[in-house]
Design a protein around this motif. Structure first.
Motif, PDB file in Angstrom:
ATOM      1  N   ILE A  40       0.870  -1.189   0.000  1.00  0.00           N
ATOM      2  CA  ILE A  40       0.000   0.000   0.000  1.00  0.00           C
ATOM      3  C   ILE A  40       0.902   1.234   0.000  1.00  0.00           C
ATOM      4  CG2 ILE A  40      -1.803   1.281   1.218  1.00  0.00           C
ATOM      5  CD1 ILE A  40      -2.573  -1.389   2.608  1.00  0.00           C
ATOM      6  N   LEU A  41       0.739   2.025  -1.020  1.00  0.00           N
ATOM      7  CA  LEU A  41       1.550   3.234  -1.172  1.00  0.00           C
ATOM      8  C   LEU A  41       0.889   4.359  -0.382  1.00  0.00           C
ATOM      9  CD1 LEU A  41       3.968   4.100  -3.016  1.00  0.00           C
ATOM     10  CD2 LEU A  41       2.251   4.755  -4.700  1.00  0.00           C
ATOM     11  N   VAL A  42       1.675   5.067   0.434  1.00  0.00           N
ATOM     12  CA  VAL A  42       1.123   6.201   1.199  1.00  0.00           C
ATOM     13  C   VAL A  42       1.927   7.446   0.825  1.00  0.00           C
ATOM     14  CG1 VAL A  42       0.584   7.106   3.482  1.00  0.00           C
ATOM     15  CG2 VAL A  42       0.517   4.636   3.087  1.00  0.00           C
ATOM     16  N   GLU A  43       1.309   8.359   0.105  1.00  0.00           N
ATOM     17  CA  GLU A  43       2.030   9.546  -0.363  1.00  0.00           C
ATOM     18  C   GLU A  43       1.197  10.804  -0.182  1.00  0.00           C
ATOM     19  OE1 GLU A  43       4.557   9.633  -3.899  1.00  0.00           O
ATOM     20  OE2 GLU A  43       3.630   7.756  -4.467  1.00  0.00           O
ATOM     21  N   GLY A  44       1.842  11.871   0.208  1.00  0.00           N
ATOM     22  CA  GLY A  44       1.167  13.156   0.369  1.00  0.00           C
ATOM     23  C   GLY A  44       1.060  13.896  -0.946  1.00  0.00           C
ATOM     24  N   ASN A  45       0.506  13.248  -1.946  1.00  0.00           N
ATOM     25  CA  ASN A  45       0.261  13.892  -3.240  1.00  0.00           C
ATOM     26  C   ASN A  45      -0.919  13.184  -3.894  1.00  0.00           C
ATOM     27  OD1 ASN A  45       1.224  11.524  -4.707  1.00  0.00           O
ATOM     28  ND2 ASN A  45       3.284  12.179  -4.140  1.00  0.00           N
ATOM     29  N   ALA A  46      -1.370  13.695  -5.036  1.00  0.00           N
ATOM     30  CA  ALA A  46      -2.600  13.175  -5.633  1.00  0.00           C
ATOM     31  C   ALA A  46      -2.351  12.066  -6.650  1.00  0.00           C
ATOM     32  CB  ALA A  46      -3.362  14.316  -6.305  1.00  0.00           C
ATOM     33  N   THR A  47      -1.114  12.008  -7.189  1.00  0.00           N
ATOM     34  CA  THR A  47      -0.926  11.119  -8.337  1.00  0.00           C
ATOM     35  C   THR A  47      -0.049   9.899  -8.063  1.00  0.00           C
ATOM     36  OG1 THR A  47       0.904  12.508  -9.097  1.00  0.00           O
ATOM     37  CG2 THR A  47      -1.272  12.984 -10.012  1.00  0.00           C
ATOM     38  N   GLY A  48       0.563   9.854  -6.882  1.00  0.00           N
ATOM     39  CA  GLY A  48       1.372   8.673  -6.572  1.00  0.00           C
ATOM     40  C   GLY A  48       2.735   8.713  -7.247  1.00  0.00           C
ATOM     41  N   GLN A  49       3.522   9.725  -6.923  1.00  0.00           N
ATOM     42  CA  GLN A  49       4.774   9.942  -7.657  1.00  0.00           C
ATOM     43  C   GLN A  49       5.831   8.884  -7.362  1.00  0.00           C
ATOM     44  OE1 GLN A  49       6.115  13.999  -7.720  1.00  0.00           O
ATOM     45  NE2 GLN A  49       4.052  14.825  -7.867  1.00  0.00           N
ATOM     46  N   LEU A  50       5.949   8.455  -6.104  1.00  0.00           N
ATOM     47  CA  LEU A  50       6.905   7.378  -5.834  1.00  0.00           C
ATOM     48  C   LEU A  50       6.455   6.117  -6.575  1.00  0.00           C
ATOM     49  CD1 LEU A  50       9.440   6.298  -4.375  1.00  0.00           C
ATOM     50  CD2 LEU A  50       7.951   5.610  -2.489  1.00  0.00           C
ATOM     51  N   GLY A  51       5.133   5.931  -6.619  1.00  0.00           N
ATOM     52  CA  GLY A  51       4.586   4.792  -7.363  1.00  0.00           C
ATOM     53  C   GLY A  51       5.077   4.808  -8.804  1.00  0.00           C
ATOM     54  N   HIS A  52       5.050   5.973  -9.449  1.00  0.00           N
ATOM     55  CA  HIS A  52       5.530   6.084 -10.832  1.00  0.00           C
ATOM     56  C   HIS A  52       7.007   5.701 -10.931  1.00  0.00           C
ATOM     57  CE1 HIS A  52       2.360   9.505 -11.393  1.00  0.00           C
ATOM     58  NE2 HIS A  52       1.801   8.316 -11.376  1.00  0.00           N
ATOM     59  N   VAL A  53       7.786   6.212  -9.980  1.00  0.00           N
ATOM     60  CA  VAL A  53       9.231   5.971 -10.020  1.00  0.00           C
ATOM     61  C   VAL A  53       9.522   4.485  -9.820  1.00  0.00           C
ATOM     62  CG1 VAL A  53      11.430   6.505  -8.875  1.00  0.00           C
ATOM     63  CG2 VAL A  53       9.750   8.312  -9.232  1.00  0.00           C
ATOM     64  N   LEU A  54       8.797   3.868  -8.879  1.00  0.00           N
ATOM     65  CA  LEU A  54       9.016   2.436  -8.624  1.00  0.00           C
ATOM     66  C   LEU A  54       8.610   1.610  -9.845  1.00  0.00           C
ATOM     67  CD1 LEU A  54       7.780   2.167  -4.916  1.00  0.00           C
ATOM     68  CD2 LEU A  54      10.143   2.161  -5.748  1.00  0.00           C
ATOM     69  N   ARG A  55       7.507   2.017 -10.446  1.00  0.00           N
ATOM     70  CA  ARG A  55       7.038   1.289 -11.624  1.00  0.00           C
ATOM     71  C   ARG A  55       8.055   1.403 -12.756  1.00  0.00           C
ATOM     72  NH1 ARG A  55       1.007   2.052 -14.175  1.00  0.00           N
ATOM     73  NH2 ARG A  55       1.080   0.290 -15.595  1.00  0.00           N
ATOM     74  N   GLY A  56       8.598   2.614 -12.906  1.00  0.00           N
ATOM     75  CA  GLY A  56       9.595   2.831 -13.954  1.00  0.00           C
ATOM     76  C   GLY A  56      10.866   2.037 -13.703  1.00  0.00           C
TER      77      GLY A  56
END
Lengths: 573, 286
Positions: A523-539
């Motif tokens: 479960i990703l927990v981020e203080g933003n709307a788009t999930g930026q760490l999620g993008h980086v991890l996916r990349g």
């Protein structure tokens, strides 16, 4: 054993009414006395008026986050009552000045104080009311007055003994008054925890500045920008002891270019800003990449786009930081989530910047920048200063010698017979501009080779908890709320861990991939709307974390709300 | 003994006949006369034909971003006052893209020298108007002529009590050399605005045009007092039939380093922060 407790005290009022002073005095006193404390400062972008509040959560157990409930509300104005009504419970109490507000026409219990009757001098000197409130709060919790007195003495040392004596008297008056109010006495009883240790009273910005001083930073140049200004203030506050030169630049572009002039000449230097200022620096971040001068840049985030919410918090500059600068070049982005890491990672940032001759960005945010909690005194014996390949340039010195690891010996101008030539154009090994395309390829590859070692030596995420069921994934200031949620759910028998990224760039794809794939659920927990760490991890790893909790209303994650959100997701499975 | 050849570097890639050659030559002469060695000198620049000059003179070089030569020069000078720091750029670099830094560098007043190759045109990008282009000058971008009033760098500098303000002409190398020497010797921020023809793109302000107009304000018969600010401000507006060159203003005042005690001892780059000091500071938060 005494009953566990967990209270949140909020002080609210207009800017300029002294709520910051009261909040700080309370925080320092509670930390000094040995309580577990966590704070949240919320202020508007104005110097007078509006609504500001300072929340102090105090607990019998270690805490690293805030909750949504207010137990004791000190309302310095009517607005505060209206705005925080929803956060009060049946057990909450509102303290207010009866002489200013006739009634506290709100929900719940109220305790009106006749401030000037309690201590007549407070009528003409309104700041003394702070000490009266402090006395009342101390009595409500039975917090030792000695801690408050020692904090008052220290805070007011420059104002002289008379002022200190008056504040003592006001503090006593508040305490004595509450002692007569039998309905309230000891209602929020909070005995000092037995196992508490000595704590520094530092906020995130101060911890970063202390890290910079410990790293030997001798030059700091920045343009004031909330919420980063506290770093510059702290550097300036101690300039006489450290001999650091702090120069307020005409703009953020100048700030970073001055830093580069300073590091080129051999000194450790740093700048700090927030998103908008960092955006201005982006071209210079790219310059740092090609001239291979070290630079440490703090970006204390606030909600954007553009001016956004200047005094609130958000974690939405991650991708901007990672991808800052045109062209391709190595850089590191660090993301401390607590004060120890603010201190440690800032020192680490200076070492990385010197060793790899690159820009290193330290990402914090308003919540962390202003956050106080229990902080173990920083240990200097752990400090190692690594300056990397610094050399005295001899007469045939060349700045950009092609090397296996991509790092060229870095000459310091004026220290040897040779000259040191750095250039924003693509350049030859001796630093002169070139349009030889073979040289271009060699130089680009030389710079990018540093990326491999950076990945190998990346700071792996901290993993808290065991098992392979579920893990929360966070970075930066979401660490505290996530940690408390994970601990609470573990205590309730939940199989849950925390993965806390303190380095978000570059990532070692293999190790990160194997770490993340070790869990059944993320479960990703981020203080933003788009999930930026999620993008980086996916990349970086092709792992897509679909389960995400976001917050982007300018506030940090709150423990109780986040726990609820995580619990729902765990049951869903 | 340092000679001019000690400063030789790679071959300039400027247009034949460019005024930049004269400026490069004068700078070398000035450095030799001041007995500076290449490793004691730092040239900082941004982008433009003028900003390439540091590559053509052997010394330490920080060739950074367009408009940002001055901030880098100031950062370097703050941490190592032993370096002779000179920023160099064109009118676009220093008065356009870097205009804000120019203003604040005068206020900050570090002991550095700024050489502006003021050819009143953009050369590197092939002939657009610059901040100092004459009103009405036609270019591909301004086909009906420049409509923005040209910046007056001298008046701006004098009005801000810039520590040292001079104007020179790239066609008079001897005079230019002297101006550069005086600028480097001045303790504080020195501006030398250098009038320079652009042989490729500026068909108005040519060598012949300048030769007819420039005169040395230090000629004895003129009795010019560069410390008199109102007079200097007045003189800074003289442009057209006659153009004064020479030291136009001396606004000597406290420098940045004078103000900072920590900069009075050894250079900042050679100082460290004692661990006891850091420990004391940490303890102050207990």
């Amino acid at each position: 054993m005494s009953k566990p407790f967990d209270y949140t005290i909020a002080v609210g009022g207009e800017a300029g009414q002294g709520m910051l002073t009261l909040g700080l005095l309370l925080t320092k006193s509670l930390l000094k006395a040995g309580y577990y404390v966590s704070t949240l400062q919320s202020y508007q972008s104005r110097i007078r008026g509006g609504h500001n509040y300072f929340q102090v959560r105090v607990s019998s157990e270690p805490i690293h986050s805030m909750i949504s409930r207010i137990d004791i509300l000190v309302a310095l104005d009517k607005n505060t009552l209206q705005l925080h009504c929803d956060e009060l419970t049946a057990d909450s109490v509102v303290l207010y000045n009866q002489e200013r507000m006739q009634t506290a026409e709100v929900c719940g219990a109220t305790l009106g104080l006749e401030i000037s009757k309690l201590y007549p001098a407070a009528k003409s000197k309104e700041v003394l009311a702070n000490s009266i409130y402090l006395g009342v709060l101390a009595a409500l919790m039975q917090c030792p007055l000695s801690a408050m007195k020692s904090v008052i003495t220290r805070t007011l040392a420059k104002k002289g003994e008379d002022i200190i004596r008056q504040n003592y008297a006001a503090l006593d008056a508040g305490w004595e008054y509450l002692e007569t109010q039998l309905a309230w006495k000891e209602k929020y009883l909070a005995p000092v925890p037995a196992k508490a240790q000595a704590s520094l009273t530092v906020h995130g910005n101060q911890a970063i500045a202390l890290g910079a001083m410990a790293a030997g930073c001798k030059f700091y140049s920045a343009y004031p920008m909330t919420p980063s200004t506290g770093v510059m203030e702290t550097m300036a506050q101690f300039m006489d002891q450290t001999g650091v030169v702090v120069e307020q630049a005409e703009d953020e572009i100048a700030a970073l270019n001055m830093v580069l002039g300073a590091t080129y000449a051999g000194t450790r230097a740093m700048t700090g800003t927030s998103g908008g200022g960092f955006a201005l620096m982006v071209e210079t971040v790219s310059l740092t990449g090609i001239i291979e001068c070290p630079a440490v840049i703090v970006n204390s985030q606030r909600p954007g786009p553009a001016t956004g919410l200047p005094t609130r918090t958000e974690q939405a500059d991650l991708e901007m930081a990672i991808y800052a600068g045109h062209g391709e070049f190595p850089k590191v982005v660090l993301s401390p989530g607590n004060h120890q890491d603010c201190f440690d990672l800032t020192r680490h940032a200076f070492n990385l910047a010197d060793e790899y001759q690159i820009p290193v960005i330290v990402l914090t945010d308003q919540y962390l920048a202003d956050w106080f909690t229990n902080v173990k005194p920083f240990d200097l014996s752990q400090v190692g200063i690594k300056r990397g390949k610094i050399v005295i340039p001899d007469s045939d010195y060349i700045r950009y010698q092609i090397t296996e690891d991509g790092i060229s010996p870095r000459g310091i101008p004026g220290k040897g017979e040779g000259v040191v030539i750095v250039d924003s154009d693509e350049h030859t090994e001796d630093g002169h501009l070139t349009e030889d395309l073979d040289v271009r390829v060699q130089m680009n590859e030389k710079r990018l080779r540093k990326m491999e070692a950076l990945k190998q030596h990346m700071l792996m995420p901290e993993v808290i908890g065991e098992g392979d069921e579920c893990a929360l994934v966070c970075w930066g200031s979401s660490y505290g709320p996530c940690l408390d949620v994970v601990r609470a759910l573990q205590a309730r028998g939940g199989a849950i861990s925390l993965i806390y990224f303190k380095q978000v760039w570059p990532l070692d794809e293999t190790r990160i991939s194997s770490l993340l794939s070790g869990y059944k659920k993320l479960i990703l927990v981020e203080g933003n709307a788009t999930g930026q760490l999620g993008h980086v991890l996916r990349g970086s790893t092709s792992i897509c974390i679909e389960n995400a909790i976001h917050r982007y209303d300018g506030k940090p994650f709150l423990f109780d709300e986040l726990q609820e959100q995580v619990a729902v997701r765990l049951e869903v499975k | 003994m340092v000679t001019q050849t000690d400063f030789n570097s790679i071959q300039p890639a400027w247009c034949p006949g460019c005024g930049d050659f004269g400026i490069l030559n004068a700078l070398k002469k000035a450095l030799v006369k001041l007995e500076k060695k290449p490793n004691q000198v730092l040239l900082c620049s941004g982008i433009g034909q003028a900003a390439k000059l540091p590559h053509y003179l052997k010394c330490n070089v920080f060739n950074g971003l367009h408009g940002r030569g001055l901030p880098a020069a100031q950062g370097a000078k703050i941490v190592n006052r032993d370096l002779t720091v000179i920023a160099v750029g064109g009118d676009g670099d220093m008065y356009g893209e870097g205009g804000n830094h120019f203003i604040h560098a005068m206020r900050r007043n570090l002991d550095i020298t700024l050489l502006v190759h003021d050819n009143r045109i953009y050369g590197l990008t092939k002939g657009q108007a610059s901040p100092t282009s004459d009103l009405g000058m036609k270019t591909k971008i301004q086909p009906h002529g420049v409509s923005n009033t040209p910046l007056n760098p001298i008046a701006l500098a004098v009005s801000q009590s810039c520590s040292f303000v001079a104007r020179a002409y790239s066609g008079n190398i001897e005079h230019l050399t002297e101006m550069i020497q005086l600028g480097i010797k001045n303790k504080g921020f020195s501006l030398i605005d250098i009038l320079q023809p652009c042989v490729s793109f500026n068909k108005v302000n040519t060598h012949a045009w300048y030769k007819e107009r420039v005169y040395d304000i230090q000629s004895q018969d003129l009795h010019y007092d560069p410390t008199n600010m109102p007079a200097a401000l007045n003189k800074s507006y003289e442009w057209g039939k006659r153009i004064p060159i020479g030291v136009l203003f001396e606004g000597k005042r406290e420098t940045f380093a004078d103000h900072w005690e920590v900069l009075h001892g050894k250079p900042l780059v050679d100082q460290s922060i004692p661990e006891e000091a850091i420990q004391d500071i940490i303890n102050s938060f207990l």
